[in-house]
Design an enzyme around this catalytic site. Sequence first.
Site, mmCIF file in Angstrom:
data_model
loop_
_atom_site.group_PDB
_atom_site.id
_atom_site.type_symbol
_atom_site.label_atom_id
_atom_site.label_comp_id
_atom_site.label_asym_id
_atom_site.label_seq_id
_atom_site.Cartn_x
_atom_site.Cartn_y
_atom_site.Cartn_z
ATOM 1 C CG HIS A 99 27.158 68.419 83.926
ATOM 2 N ND1 HIS A 99 25.948 68.843 83.222
ATOM 3 C CD2 HIS A 99 27.751 67.920 82.766
ATOM 4 C CE1 HIS A 99 26.011 68.541 81.961
ATOM 5 N NE2 HIS A 99 26.993 68.192 81.763
ATOM 6 C CD GLU A 141 24.418 71.633 87.577
ATOM 7 O OE1 GLU A 141 25.385 71.331 87.179
ATOM 8 O OE2 GLU A 141 23.451 72.411 87.177
ATOM 9 C CB CYS A 145 21.532 70.185 81.636
ATOM 10 S SG CYS A 145 22.398 68.949 82.409
ATOM 11 C CB CYS A 147 22.060 69.049 86.462
ATOM 12 S SG CYS A 147 23.780 68.818 86.015
#
Length: 158
Positions: free
Chosen positions: A59, A61, A89, A92
């Site tokens: 992801h 992040e 999410c 993260c």
Amino acid sequence: MQFPDNKMHDFMQMALDQAQIAQSHGEVPIGCIIVDNRTSEIVSVGYNEREETQNAIKHAEIIAIENACAKIGSWRLEHMSLFVTLEPCPMCAGAIINSRVEEVIFGAYDPKAGSVGSINNLFEETKYNHQPEYVGGMLANESAELLQNFFREIRRKK
């Protein structure tokens, strides 16, 4: 918040620029930047790379956090702000907590996976040893529109 509103807007626009790079690579358009609060310098950037790498944890992040840790030589990202185009999410949000990011500014809320207010709020869980400050909804319309257009195009092609 560490920065004046116009500077925060500029940083979020840079995160949107990263999201557009993700989209150009066929990725879900989510982008992230990490900024040093003391100097206003960009420490790292990231965008989604799950499709390209076939790795579920890539992801925006996570990539930005990995890059920032490598750059400063520490897992502690104290005095750092993270700007991301979509509400983090649970994975993260956990990485943000564990890396001690000082504050998070995100764009669109995520009703399906958001863990900073939409489904739950890991940043306000006092049992964790760190609670980042956060602001949601910065350039939310632009962030949401980028995502909506991306998924609309995928549906159109099917």
